[in-house]
Design a protein around this motif. Sequence first.
Motif, mmCIF file in Angstrom:
data_model
loop_
_atom_site.group_PDB
_atom_site.id
_atom_site.type_symbol
_atom_site.label_atom_id
_atom_site.label_comp_id
_atom_site.label_asym_id
_atom_site.label_seq_id
_atom_site.Cartn_x
_atom_site.Cartn_y
_atom_site.Cartn_z
ATOM 1 N N LEU A 65 0.813 -1.212 0.000
ATOM 2 C CA LEU A 65 0.000 0.000 0.000
ATOM 3 C C LEU A 65 0.853 1.273 0.000
ATOM 4 C CD1 LEU A 65 -2.729 -1.076 2.559
ATOM 5 C CD2 LEU A 65 -3.042 -0.723 0.119
ATOM 6 N N GLU A 68 2.436 1.975 -3.367
ATOM 7 C CA GLU A 68 1.429 2.496 -4.294
ATOM 8 C C GLU A 68 1.177 3.973 -4.025
ATOM 9 O OE1 GLU A 68 0.154 0.562 -6.725
ATOM 10 O OE2 GLU A 68 -0.872 2.381 -7.422
ATOM 11 N N LYS A 69 1.047 4.334 -2.758
ATOM 12 C CA LYS A 69 0.823 5.743 -2.419
ATOM 13 C C LYS A 69 1.991 6.618 -2.864
ATOM 14 C CE LYS A 69 -1.504 4.905 1.966
ATOM 15 N NZ LYS A 69 -1.412 5.224 3.402
ATOM 16 N N PHE A 201 -4.256 12.290 17.393
ATOM 17 C CA PHE A 201 -5.698 12.056 17.378
ATOM 18 C C PHE A 201 -6.476 13.328 17.611
ATOM 19 C CE2 PHE A 201 -8.995 8.923 17.164
ATOM 20 C CZ PHE A 201 -10.061 9.522 17.807
ATOM 21 N N ALA A 216 -5.334 24.214 -0.939
ATOM 22 C CA ALA A 216 -6.209 23.989 -2.095
ATOM 23 C C ALA A 216 -6.839 25.301 -2.570
ATOM 24 C CB ALA A 216 -7.292 22.971 -1.748
ATOM 25 N N TYR A 217 -7.294 26.125 -1.643
ATOM 26 C CA TYR A 217 -7.922 27.395 -2.008
ATOM 27 C C TYR A 217 -6.934 28.405 -2.568
ATOM 28 C CZ TYR A 217 -12.661 26.650 -0.251
ATOM 29 O OH TYR A 217 -13.945 26.226 -0.072
ATOM 30 N N MET A 221 -1.031 22.929 -5.210
ATOM 31 C CA MET A 221 -1.382 21.522 -5.352
ATOM 32 C C MET A 221 -0.318 20.588 -4.792
ATOM 33 S SD MET A 221 -4.325 21.822 -6.101
ATOM 34 C CE MET A 221 -4.708 20.083 -5.967
ATOM 35 N N VAL A 224 -1.267 20.219 -1.166
ATOM 36 C CA VAL A 224 -2.505 19.452 -1.064
ATOM 37 C C VAL A 224 -2.198 17.963 -1.228
ATOM 38 C CG1 VAL A 224 -4.750 18.968 -2.101
ATOM 39 C CG2 VAL A 224 -3.941 21.303 -1.956
ATOM 40 N N PHE A 228 -2.687 15.250 1.662
ATOM 41 C CA PHE A 228 -3.678 14.174 1.622
ATOM 42 C C PHE A 228 -3.024 12.802 1.675
ATOM 43 C CE2 PHE A 228 -6.797 17.026 1.760
ATOM 44 C CZ PHE A 228 -7.522 17.393 0.636
ATOM 45 N N SER A 229 -1.875 12.689 1.011
ATOM 46 C CA SER A 229 -1.180 11.407 1.047
ATOM 47 C C SER A 229 -0.707 11.085 2.457
ATOM 48 C CB SER A 229 -0.006 11.450 0.069
ATOM 49 O OG SER A 229 0.561 10.179 -0.044
ATOM 50 N N GLN A 231 -2.130 12.206 5.113
ATOM 51 C CA GLN A 231 -3.322 12.009 5.929
ATOM 52 C C GLN A 231 -3.796 10.569 5.930
ATOM 53 O OE1 GLN A 231 -3.361 14.549 8.161
ATOM 54 N NE2 GLN A 231 -5.532 14.064 8.173
ATOM 55 N N SER A 232 -3.619 9.851 4.834
ATOM 56 C CA SER A 232 -4.083 8.465 4.819
ATOM 57 C C SER A 232 -3.281 7.655 5.828
ATOM 58 C CB SER A 232 -3.958 7.866 3.427
ATOM 59 O OG SER A 232 -2.601 7.796 3.056
ATOM 60 N N SER A 235 -4.650 8.237 9.461
ATOM 61 C CA SER A 235 -5.769 7.438 10.012
ATOM 62 C C SER A 235 -5.241 6.272 10.807
ATOM 63 C CB SER A 235 -6.665 6.867 8.931
ATOM 64 O OG SER A 235 -6.947 7.835 8.016
ATOM 65 N N ARG A 236 -4.156 5.668 10.315
ATOM 66 C CA ARG A 236 -3.572 4.560 11.096
ATOM 67 C C ARG A 236 -2.961 5.106 12.378
ATOM 68 N NH1 ARG A 236 0.489 2.855 8.825
ATOM 69 N NH2 ARG A 236 0.407 3.669 6.706
ATOM 70 N N THR A 239 -5.653 5.901 14.895
ATOM 71 C CA THR A 239 -6.161 4.657 15.446
ATOM 72 C C THR A 239 -5.189 4.112 16.479
ATOM 73 O OG1 THR A 239 -7.222 4.221 13.355
ATOM 74 C CG2 THR A 239 -6.932 2.348 14.822
ATOM 75 N N LEU B 69 -5.607 3.714 0.224
ATOM 76 C CA LEU B 69 -4.973 4.416 -0.896
ATOM 77 C C LEU B 69 -5.663 5.740 -1.198
ATOM 78 C CD1 LEU B 69 -4.254 1.440 -3.309
ATOM 79 C CD2 LEU B 69 -2.616 2.711 -1.931
ATOM 80 N N LEU B 71 -7.765 7.189 1.343
ATOM 81 C CA LEU B 71 -8.218 7.733 2.611
ATOM 82 C C LEU B 71 -7.490 9.028 2.955
ATOM 83 C CD1 LEU B 71 -9.975 7.116 5.086
ATOM 84 C CD2 LEU B 71 -8.111 5.771 5.996
ATOM 85 N N ILE B 72 -8.239 10.032 3.418
ATOM 86 C CA ILE B 72 -7.631 11.261 3.905
ATOM 87 C C ILE B 72 -7.735 11.305 5.422
ATOM 88 C CG2 ILE B 72 -7.781 13.781 3.963
ATOM 89 C CD1 ILE B 72 -8.694 13.661 1.044
#
Lengths: 504, 91, 119
Positions: A65, A68-69, A201, A216-217, A221, A224, A228-229, A231-232, A235-236, A239, B69, B71-72
């Motif tokens: 994963l 790929e990112k 968290f 973004a505004y 880019m 951004v 965002f990359s 940020q994924s 999430s882990r 958690t 892949l 997720l934000i």
Amino acid sequence: MSVEPRKKRLNKKDAYKYMTRLGWDPTYQKEEDVYPYLKMEGIKVHDWEAWEDPFRMTMDSYWKLQAEKDKKLYSIIDAFAQNNGQKNITDARYVNALKIFLTAVTPLEHKVVSGFTNVARAFKGEGASIACQMQAIDELRHYQTQVHTISHYNKYFDGFHDYRTIHDRLWYLSVPKSFGDDASTAGPFEFMVSIGFAFEFVLTSLLFVPFMSGAAYNGDMATVTFGFSAQSDESRHMTLGLQAVKFILEQDADNVPIVQEWMEKWLWRGYRLLSIVSMMMDYMLPNSPTSWKEAVELYIEQNGVALFKDLEKYGIKMPEDMIKTIRAEKEHLSHQLWKTFYVHSTAEAIHTWLPDENKMNWLSEKYPNTFDKYYRPVFDEYKKHADKGERYYSETLPCLCQTCQVPLVFTDIEGGKPNVFTHYQNEYNGERFHFCSPGCQDIFEKQPEKFVQAWLPPHQIFQGNCGGATIPEVLKWYKIEHGVDNMDYVGSPDEVMWNKFKNN
Amino acid sequence: MSKSIALLCIQATDEGRTIAEAIREDNEGVVITNKPAMIQIEREGRIVVNAETVSEALGRDWEPEELQLVLISTGGQIDETDDEFIVYWNN
Amino acid sequence: MATQSIGKYPIIMKDSLDKFHGNQLVYIYWYGHILEASPKAFPLPPEMPFGAIISDLIPLIYKIEPDFKDLDFDKTEVIWEIDGKVVVPDFSKSLKENGVGHKSFITFTTPSLTGKVGA
């Protein structure tokens, strides 16, 4: 269109168990010698197996994963570079927000690589250790993506040329630096509460989401995308942080008061750290999607409070006083921070400027109770000097808070005196110490041995440790090129370059 | 007592948009908002991302872990199984 | 919770007086005035006359304030506090003799000049 039924494979629960539960109990070494840091914080763990990873990440998934990112991320960064994407940002003033963000955060990402690696080694349970190892590699990835972004912007804008040196030396960057130092010199359980939970968290949204939508505004880019990359992965991390806290709280009732104290320390330190974000959001984005006040209302007053309601069943109490102070300060913070950076602009690796009429009208609208009453008059006063060709630059150094290391810029909102700086002082080991708030004083008093070691930039200058006694010598030591990296945006080489870009 | 709002933000890519539509199919009452480069998904209590629905929508085999892949960020606790990725609050 | 460690934790006073080459740290604040962003810090000789604060330091910090032009230490009412205690300084005596020690915090309040900016 119907597809083949999904392939049958070893179920996730078993796959995770076989690939991660590879640990053992030491037989010919004492457990406390193999894991020397587990007892010192007073945290009691009875069963490491109770630590769960909701994502159940195994190394094969992880590499697949993440690779790929990275492929996707770097394609976008390359495209941005090839197409001179920096020309599409709204205004070069915006880049100064990036300068702060990247010089503050990038070295911290690197610091927590070691932080999570150390914690992974310190913890006995495999579930905990593996999740921390993955986070360590994630942070290394974030560090890399940010360095690539610095590299690109450094080709065109000033202030990016030596992010490592200025992070270690520059006065406003001692705020994030000391935050990271405090966390990485804590024990493993405190580290998990400070970074994994309080920062990753609770506070992360307050830092990243407004920043990314601000980017973004304003046409940035590259930011951004890395945002965002990253940020994924977050999430882990979120958690992991929440899981760490739930695990510690559930293991033993004696852990609850220890965790409560850590949460209060780190939420307060994190809040003070993010005060710089308030001014970035409100003053440094030509197009501001959200105000600091609105972000506080969503991420702290709504989400943060919901979270503490969840934690009540573990015995954790919501830090009511802290939330009260954050709410009271929300309509003042950004203005107080921006005026600080405005007057100290000589000693900064960014440019600052007076808000224009459009921006001030936006601020009036977003801050109906405070901007026109307290802060528009301040900027009007500075403007009087600027219009005469005497743009104000402070010639004196600030008094800093010993704990959070922010100058004493905060005022007594809750006491009804928004024009009076809050100041607290105490004595330890025969020496006086100064603080911006009861929160910071409390943190010091619980661990004075730690905070008497604070490397406070103005004091270090006065000790002669910063290249010399004069401002030009100190700027040289900071690796700030005077007249290039610092002072007002108007008249800067960045401005000259930007005007050339836009007129071609 | 009303439940807290579960939140799921994903990238506004081709794949992200398709996944959002699959989520809309399986989650009654879900609110989907478009933001710059991002799709914001909110629902009271819980959001369930079902691997079969997404596989059908994408036209290929899709595993719940692939959500990472695009997720934000999330607001809520996570549960991931072989068939579903769930974001939920428990209060 | 105290500072935890597995060995002995040293006490390192990073800003002790001996590190300032004969100077001591002193902080100065004009109560209620916000055009300068915070109270200010200076390395000063303990033997410096207190009056030098008025002649040299206060103008350096506060000339930006609209109130500054009306600040006259011979006429304006000024209330001095050192480390939270109200004092009447002797401007001809030294900082040390006036009770200003290392890292002392000096506040001066002018009831007639409140620091209000604008209308």
